[in-house]
Design an enzyme around this catalytic site. Structure first.
Site, PDB file in Angstrom:
ATOM      1  N   GLU A 169      14.019  -5.598   1.024  1.00  0.00           N
ATOM      2  CA  GLU A 169      12.602  -5.372   1.335  1.00  0.00           C
ATOM      3  C   GLU A 169      12.378  -4.005   1.973  1.00  0.00           C
ATOM      4  O   GLU A 169      11.341  -3.385   1.797  1.00  0.00           O
ATOM      5  CB  GLU A 169      12.050  -6.468   2.251  1.00  0.00           C
ATOM      6  CG  GLU A 169      10.529  -6.528   2.181  1.00  0.00           C
ATOM      7  CD  GLU A 169       9.839  -6.743   3.499  1.00  0.00           C
ATOM      8  OE1 GLU A 169      10.526  -7.016   4.494  1.00  0.00           O
ATOM      9  OE2 GLU A 169       8.610  -6.627   3.525  1.00  0.00           O
ATOM     10  N   THR A 209       1.797  -1.381   3.024  1.00  0.00           N
ATOM     11  CA  THR A 209       2.350  -1.643   4.357  1.00  0.00           C
ATOM     12  C   THR A 209       2.704  -0.342   5.070  1.00  0.00           C
ATOM     13  O   THR A 209       2.420  -0.186   6.259  1.00  0.00           O
ATOM     14  CB  THR A 209       3.594  -2.549   4.233  1.00  0.00           C
ATOM     15  OG1 THR A 209       3.178  -3.755   3.611  1.00  0.00           O
ATOM     16  CG2 THR A 209       4.198  -2.873   5.579  1.00  0.00           C
TER      17      THR A 209
END
Ligand code: HSE
Length: 311
Positions: free
Chosen positions: A133, A186
């Site tokens: 991730e 993000t």
């Protein structure tokens, strides 16, 4: 014809949960990503197919969150030459604040771990999923990946060492998730955060986080509600989300225990102590966003205890 493989699912997740920026997250029942892993035709892991990503995801395993997470596991078990093919079926939106890259990373590493029958536990492969991730947002934090892989609500004492604990979930806790269709990256949503916050707010946030965890263990819905207040991050990110405060007011008036941003946004979540309130919040969200011509998707879920599963 391709050989049969194994198929896994890893769910979306809600990170931060108002009071635990980067250190708290829980898994949803849906949506989520599916990955198939099978024996390949040439040495090494390759991604043979990506569906549902609109061409946005790389096939290069070193640049793909699922591929890289699986690659790190293969390195660990000394099997990088094993011929393996991975098919990725993206079944959830990008940049939605619902842990899309975390779901892919968790599914990728879990699928290969199951296929190879390494005997490693989910916790033992967690680090590889977090590293996967990390490709997407550049930071090492497990608040989406840990619940996507392990299920439940995960409290992270320390991200570096992955010192984590699965919390008790009171029965009768429902989650409404509201996803207005705008994309927030993000990296950018992290980039706007101040590096310094007020001491007074930190003290109050500590109280909220500690009390929230205690309230989860004692099924004290009143205290869950009083604790779910984010003094640090929500005020800095709310402006990125269309109609955030109007939606929050409606959810709280409908009887939500608490309401805040899911991860880096734009999704939002509300906790309720009955499914009727949770449904009403979603109905109001649909009305509010339709009226303002913002496409929206809502989900009603309980907290998913399983995380990644083979099916
Ligand atoms: N804790 C992270 C954030 C979750 O809010 O930036 C999104 O990756």
């Amino acid at each position: 014809m391709s050989k049969p493989g194994i198929k896994v699912f890893a769910p979306a997740s809600v990170a931060n949960v108002a009071v635990g920026f980067d250190v708290l997250g829980f898994a949803l029942e849906a949506p989520g990503d599916e990955i198939i892993v099978r024996e390949g035709k040439q040495p090494g892991l390759m991604i043979s197919e990506i569906q549902g990503a609109g061409g946005k995801l790389p096939y290069d395993i070193m640049k793909n969150t699922a591929g890289y997470a699986a690659h790190r596991l293969l390195q660990f078990v000394g099997e990088t030459d094993r011929p393996l093919e991975m098919e990725i079926h993206k079944k959830m939106p990008f940049g939605s604040g619902l842990g899309s890259s975390a779901a892919s990373a968790a599914a990728g590493v879990f699928a290969v771990n199951e296929f190879l029958k390494t005997g490693l536990t989910k916790y033992e492969i967690l680090r590889f999923a977090v590293e996967g991730e990390q490709i997407a947002d550049g930071a090492f934090h497990a608040d989406n990946v840990a619940p996507a892989l392990l299920g439940g609500m995960i409290m992270i004492r320390d991200n570096e060492t992955l010192d984590i604990k699965k919390l008790h979930i009171p029965s009768g806790l429902f989650v409404s998730v509201i996803y207005p269709h705008i994309e927030i990256l993000t990296k950018e949503s992290r980039g706007i955060l101040k590096q310094e916050v007020s001491f007074k707010d930190v003290i109050r946030q500590q109280g909220n986080l500690g009390a929230f965890v205690a309230a989860m263990y004692t099924s004290d819905f009143g205290m869950i509600g009083r604790s779910l207040q984010d003094l640090l991050v929500e005020p800095q990110r709310a402006h990125l989300i269309p109609h955030f405060y109007a939606m929050k007011e409606q959810a709280m008036n409908a009887g939500a225990l608490g309401f805040s941003i899911s991860g880096a946004g734009p999704s939002m979540f509300a906790f309720s102590d009955n499914s009727g309130i949770a449904e009403k919040i979603n109905e109001q969200a649909n009305l509010l966003y339709q009226k303002n011509k913002v496409p929206v998707t809502t989900y009603l879920s309980k907290i998913n205890h399983e995380g990644a599963i083979r099916f």
